[in-house]
Design an enzyme around this catalytic site. Structure first.
Site, PDB file in Angstrom:
ATOM      1  N   LYS A  64      33.811 -36.535 -45.474  1.00  0.00           N
ATOM      2  CA  LYS A  64      33.779 -35.464 -44.477  1.00  0.00           C
ATOM      3  C   LYS A  64      32.641 -35.603 -43.472  1.00  0.00           C
ATOM      4  O   LYS A  64      32.640 -34.930 -42.453  1.00  0.00           O
ATOM      5  CB  LYS A  64      33.717 -34.093 -45.160  1.00  0.00           C
ATOM      6  CG  LYS A  64      34.890 -33.772 -46.056  1.00  0.00           C
ATOM      7  CD  LYS A  64      36.267 -33.784 -45.391  1.00  0.00           C
ATOM      8  CE  LYS A  64      36.397 -32.961 -44.155  1.00  0.00           C
ATOM      9  NZ  LYS A  64      37.826 -32.699 -43.812  1.00  0.00           N
TER      10      LYS A  64
HETATM   11  N1  PMP Z   1      38.237 -35.050 -51.167  1.00  0.00           N
HETATM   12  C1  PMP Z   1      37.191 -34.226 -51.080  1.00  0.00           C
HETATM   13  C2  PMP Z   1      36.195 -34.233 -52.185  1.00  0.00           C
HETATM   14  C3  PMP Z   1      37.053 -33.356 -49.999  1.00  0.00           C
HETATM   15  O1  PMP Z   1      35.994 -32.526 -49.921  1.00  0.00           O
HETATM   16  C4  PMP Z   1      38.035 -33.359 -48.980  1.00  0.00           C
HETATM   17  C5  PMP Z   1      37.926 -32.436 -47.804  1.00  0.00           C
HETATM   18  N2  PMP Z   1      38.151 -31.091 -48.078  1.00  0.00           N
HETATM   19  C6  PMP Z   1      39.124 -34.230 -49.120  1.00  0.00           C
HETATM   20  C7  PMP Z   1      39.194 -35.069 -50.223  1.00  0.00           C
HETATM   21  C8  PMP Z   1      40.281 -34.216 -48.146  1.00  0.00           C
HETATM   22  O2  PMP Z   1      40.018 -34.772 -46.905  1.00  0.00           O
HETATM   23  P1  PMP Z   1      40.719 -34.230 -45.599  1.00  0.00           P
HETATM   24  O3  PMP Z   1      40.092 -32.899 -45.270  1.00  0.00           O
HETATM   25  O4  PMP Z   1      40.410 -35.260 -44.580  1.00  0.00           O
HETATM   26  O5  PMP Z   1      42.183 -34.066 -45.850  1.00  0.00           O
END
Ligand code: PMP
Length: 354
Positions: A64
């Site tokens: 992120k």
């Molecule tokens: N894994 C973790 C640990 C996250 O914090 C996030 C983001 N909320 C994601 C995966 C998913 O990524 P994205 O927001 O790009 O879909």
């Protein structure tokens, strides 16, 4: 903590590039360009090549950081975020950490609304970075007290505030289209066959899928993109039937949603696979014990998806790529507690023996 809320102006770094080649000017310049690592044990078991992108190596420790950087950058350029302003965001933790980290380096304040059932490590890191943490009850999105709606409200009530809105803000997707996806294409020398990952906002899947599909098309081939979805999320059924429906729940953090966000809507996804928490935990400890990779729950779920997809065409020799979203240390109070694992019915067993 009895520290000033933001860095004194005189201590803020300048924006010029560093005058010593190879040296980085600030945390800002440490985001992205993460390495791809082969998960050799899984390549051997599947007869494919399984690679994972080490997003835990970003300075804030997660995938992120990329979204945070692009969101702040765009808000500065558009004037939505002014010097000394406040960044407000609703987050499962990692986006908040990325924003707070970059905000600290640029003199902004950060307010983060976050569900109160996340790993305690995340609150501690946010506080260490100077963010104001507002814990909220984990409620469905339709409830106006959901962390998303609370962040929006706080941004409207706070003078000089900017709402990052990672779910709908397409700067999130752009970070992965220009960064993550392009890096994966380069690092596999365009030889990727399948990409899989879970969705929180859809930024990673949105950006990477678009980037890989367009590069593959230009090279006269295709890359299959597969959504990995935990229980309790409605996206698997949405992809399979067009209806957002879910059953069960998951201990994974930051992934799984019950609505279509702008970032997800822009993704180019071919198919979906459901991964259970029991499968996730087996992979999490497999990676720790056989690869020396102690990763977070969404990362383990992603690798399980890549492994299962490779197993369905065992011996294919194809290249499968996924994302190691963050590190296991971010969840150690949960993952390394036998009491917690027993309570959740998540004692790991060797892969394929359940
Ligand atoms: N894994 C973790 C640990 C996250 O914090 C996030 C983001 N909320 C994601 C995966 C998913 O990524 P994205 O927001 O790009 O879909």
């Amino acid at each position: 903590m009895a520290l000033a809320k933001s860095v004194p102006k005189t201590l803020l770094p300048g924006r010029a590039s560093c005058d010593i080649p190879r040296m980085k000017k600030s945390t800002w310049d440490l985001v992205g360009n993460t390495p791809l690592v082969e998960i050799e044990s899984l390549s051997k078991l599947t007869g494919g090549r399984i690679f994972a992108k080490c997003e835990f190596m970003n300075p804030g420790g997660s995938v992120k950081d990329r979204a945070a950087k692009f969101i702040i950058d765009e808000a500065e350029k558009s004037g939505a975020l002014k010097p000394g302003g406040t960044i407000v965001e609703g987050s499962a933790g990692n986006t908040g950490i990325g924003l707070a980290m970059l905000a600290a380096a640029r003199g902004y304040k950060t307010i983060v609304t976050i569900p109160d059932n996340q790993a305690q490590e995340k609150y501690a890191i946010l506080e260490a970075l100077g963010a104001e943490v507002r814990k909220v009850k984990p409620v469905p999105f339709a409830n106006t007290d959901h962390f998303y709606h609370q962040a929006k409200r706080i941004s409207e009530e706070t003078p000089g505030a900017f709402w990052a809105n990672q779910f709908e803000n397409l700067a999130n997707l752009k970070a992965h289209e220009e960064g993550t996806g392009a890096e994966i294409w380069e690092d596999t020398a365009g030889r990727i066959d399948v990409f899989t990952c879970a969705v929180g906002t859809g930024g990673t899947m949105g950006g990477v899928s678009r980037s890989l599909k367009s590069r593959a098309a230009a090279a006269g081939r295709d890359v299959r993109t597969i959504l990995a979805d935990p229980e309790g999320s409605g996206l698997f059924s949405y992809k399979k039937t067009g209806v957002i429906q879910s059953s069960g729940s998951s201990v994974t953090e930051g992934i799984g949603i019950m609505r279509i966000t702008a970032n997800f809507a822009a993704a180019k996804i071919d198919d979906a696979i459901r991964i259970l928490d029991t499968e996730m935990i087996d992979m999490l400890f497999h990676l720790a014990r056989y690869e020396g990779l102690f990763v977070g729950t969404s990362a383990a779920l992603n690798v399980m998806a890549a492994y299962k997809l490779a197993m369905t065409e065992k011996g294919s020799g194809k290249t499968f790529v996924t994302i190691l979203c963050d590190h296991g240390s971010r969840y150690q109070s949960k993952l390394l507690s036998e009491t917690w694992r027993k309570e959740k019915g998540l004692e790991p067993v060797p892969l394929g023996t359940r």
